[in-house]
Design a protein around this motif. Structure first.
Motif, PDB file in Angstrom:
ATOM      1  N   ILE A 264      22.796   1.007  17.508  1.00 32.32           N
ATOM      2  CA  ILE A 264      22.874   0.696  16.077  1.00 32.32           C
ATOM      3  C   ILE A 264      23.290   2.279  15.214  1.00 32.32           C
ATOM      4  N   ILE A 265      24.175   1.559  13.568  1.00 34.37           N
ATOM      5  CA  ILE A 265      24.660   2.910  13.848  1.00 34.37           C
ATOM      6  C   ILE A 265      24.063   3.385  12.171  1.00 34.37           C
ATOM      7  N   LYS A 266      23.335   4.490  11.686  1.00 43.54           N
ATOM      8  CA  LYS A 266      22.826   4.852  10.443  1.00 43.54           C
ATOM      9  C   LYS A 266      23.536   5.607  10.013  1.00 43.54           C
ATOM     10  N   TYR A 267      23.432   5.817   8.805  1.00 44.65           N
ATOM     11  CA  TYR A 267      24.693   5.884   7.478  1.00 44.65           C
ATOM     12  C   TYR A 267      23.133   6.969   6.973  1.00 44.65           C
ATOM     13  N   PHE A 268      23.241   8.557   6.639  1.00 50.43           N
ATOM     14  CA  PHE A 268      22.718   8.767   5.619  1.00 50.43           C
ATOM     15  C   PHE A 268      23.261   9.195   4.574  1.00 50.43           C
ATOM     16  N   PHE A 269      23.209   8.408   3.238  1.00 47.66           N
ATOM     17  CA  PHE A 269      24.601   8.857   2.261  1.00 47.66           C
ATOM     18  C   PHE A 269      24.119  10.983   1.445  1.00 47.66           C
ATOM     19  N   GLU A 270      22.429  11.089   1.667  1.00 41.14           N
ATOM     20  CA  GLU A 270      23.428  12.393   0.764  1.00 41.14           C
ATOM     21  C   GLU A 270      23.709  13.613   2.072  1.00 41.14           C
ATOM     22  N   ASN A 271      24.044  13.303   2.786  1.00 41.87           N
ATOM     23  CA  ASN A 271      24.262  13.655   4.150  1.00 41.87           C
ATOM     24  C   ASN A 271      25.287  13.346   5.328  1.00 41.87           C
ATOM     25  N   MET A 272      26.856  12.997   4.896  1.00 41.24           N
ATOM     26  CA  MET A 272      27.323  11.731   5.891  1.00 41.24           C
ATOM     27  C   MET A 272      27.333  12.553   7.033  1.00 41.24           C
ATOM     28  N   SER A 273      27.697  14.015   7.514  1.00 38.60           N
ATOM     29  CA  SER A 273      27.898  14.938   8.916  1.00 38.60           C
ATOM     30  C   SER A 273      25.976  13.800   9.401  1.00 38.60           C
ATOM     31  N   LEU A 274      25.179  13.447   9.107  1.00 41.18           N
ATOM     32  CA  LEU A 274      24.757  12.401   9.799  1.00 41.18           C
ATOM     33  C   LEU A 274      24.440  11.534  10.178  1.00 41.18           C
ATOM     34  N   THR A 275      25.680  10.522  10.561  1.00 36.84           N
ATOM     35  CA  THR A 275      26.197   9.055  10.880  1.00 36.84           C
ATOM     36  C   THR A 275      25.795   8.676  12.520  1.00 36.84           C
ATOM     37  N   ASN A 276      25.313   8.737  12.723  1.00 38.47           N
ATOM     38  CA  ASN A 276      24.554   8.350  13.803  1.00 38.47           C
ATOM     39  C   ASN A 276      24.697   7.666  14.439  1.00 38.47           C
ATOM     40  N   ILE A 277      25.060   6.987  15.982  1.00 33.59           N
ATOM     41  CA  ILE A 277      25.240   6.423  16.319  1.00 33.59           C
ATOM     42  C   ILE A 277      23.458   6.011  17.335  1.00 33.59           C
ATOM     43  N   TYR A 278      22.640   4.897  17.870  1.00 29.80           N
ATOM     44  CA  TYR A 278      22.282   4.706  18.623  1.00 29.80           C
ATOM     45  C   TYR A 278      21.849   3.621  20.003  1.00 29.80           C
ATOM     46  N   THR A 279      21.505   3.734  20.321  1.00 29.65           N
ATOM     47  CA  THR A 279      21.180   2.522  20.999  1.00 29.65           C
ATOM     48  C   THR A 279      19.585   1.319  21.167  1.00 29.65           C
ATOM     49  N   PHE A 280      20.086   0.324  21.642  1.00 31.63           N
ATOM     50  CA  PHE A 280      18.395  -0.507  21.785  1.00 31.63           C
ATOM     51  C   PHE A 280      17.605   0.179  22.721  1.00 31.63           C
ATOM     52  N   ASN A 281      17.291   1.685  23.381  1.00 34.04           N
ATOM     53  CA  ASN A 281      16.463   2.694  23.919  1.00 34.04           C
ATOM     54  C   ASN A 281      16.459   3.214  23.242  1.00 34.04           C
ATOM     55  N   ASP A 282      16.853   3.419  22.264  1.00 29.93           N
ATOM     56  CA  ASP A 282      16.641   4.839  21.429  1.00 29.93           C
ATOM     57  C   ASP A 282      15.202   4.907  20.277  1.00 29.93           C
ATOM     58  N   ILE A 283      14.848   6.049  19.611  1.00 34.76           N
ATOM     59  CA  ILE A 283      13.998   6.337  18.960  1.00 34.76           C
ATOM     60  C   ILE A 283      14.648   6.428  17.645  1.00 34.76           C
ATOM     61  N   VAL A 284      14.907   5.906  16.444  1.00 30.82           N
ATOM     62  CA  VAL A 284      15.752   6.309  15.624  1.00 30.82           C
ATOM     63  C   VAL A 284      14.683   7.071  14.067  1.00 30.82           C
ATOM     64  N   PRO A 285      15.322   7.546  13.773  1.00 30.91           N
ATOM     65  CA  PRO A 285      14.145   8.527  12.893  1.00 30.91           C
ATOM     66  C   PRO A 285      14.949   8.405  11.777  1.00 30.91           C
ATOM     67  N   LEU A 286      13.403   7.954  10.373  1.00 29.10           N
ATOM     68  CA  LEU A 286      15.077   7.873   9.465  1.00 29.10           C
ATOM     69  C   LEU A 286      14.313   9.501   8.460  1.00 29.10           C
ATOM     70  N   GLU A 287      15.504   9.401   8.527  1.00 29.55           N
ATOM     71  CA  GLU A 287      15.707  10.225   7.116  1.00 29.55           C
ATOM     72  C   GLU A 287      15.548  10.640   6.413  1.00 29.55           C
ATOM     73  N   LEU A 288      14.950   9.623   6.105  1.00 30.64           N
ATOM     74  CA  LEU A 288      14.251   9.530   3.885  1.00 30.64           C
ATOM     75  C   LEU A 288      13.010  10.247   4.786  1.00 30.64           C
ATOM     76  N   TYR A 289      12.580  10.346   5.876  1.00 28.36           N
ATOM     77  CA  TYR A 289      11.130  11.250   5.497  1.00 28.36           C
ATOM     78  C   TYR A 289      11.213  11.926   6.217  1.00 28.36           C
ATOM     79  N   GLU A 290      12.222  12.513   6.173  1.00 28.39           N
ATOM     80  CA  GLU A 290      12.781  13.558   7.189  1.00 28.39           C
ATOM     81  C   GLU A 290      12.237  13.537   8.530  1.00 28.39           C
ATOM     82  N   GLY A 291      12.373  12.239   9.553  1.00 26.75           N
ATOM     83  CA  GLY A 291      12.015  12.022  10.875  1.00 26.75           C
ATOM     84  C   GLY A 291      10.877  11.533  11.310  1.00 26.75           C
TER      85      GLY A 291
END
Length: 72
Positions: free
Chosen positions: A26-53
């Motif tokens: 999973i590649i996750k982009y958070f446009f309000e802060n592009m430094s928060l672009t992250n890559i996760y695997t299917f073994n990870d828990i991925v936080p939603l930045e919109l809800y502050e994780g």
């Protein structure tokens, strides 16, 4: 992927995920802060930045369904 990413950002989408069921990432982009672009695997828990994780998706729990439905 780049064209859609740019269009979503231009339209005001705040968070955008690209999910690749074949490579299991999973590649996750958070446009309000592009430094928060992250890559996760299917073994990870991925936080939603919109809800502050405070809300997240545990891909290890849904991995097999994604691969069965959308994988090659």
């Amino acid at each position: 992927m780049t064209l859609k990413l740019n269009k979503y950002e231009a339209c005001g989408v705040k968070e955008y995920w690209i999910i690749d069921p074949n490579k299991e990432y999973i590649i996750k982009y958070f446009f309000e802060n592009m430094s928060l672009t992250n890559i996760y695997t299917f073994n990870d828990i991925v936080p939603l930045e919109l809800y502050e994780g405070k809300i997240s998706v545990d891909f290890s729990e849904i991995k097999s369904e994604i691969i069965d439905e959308f994988g090659e």
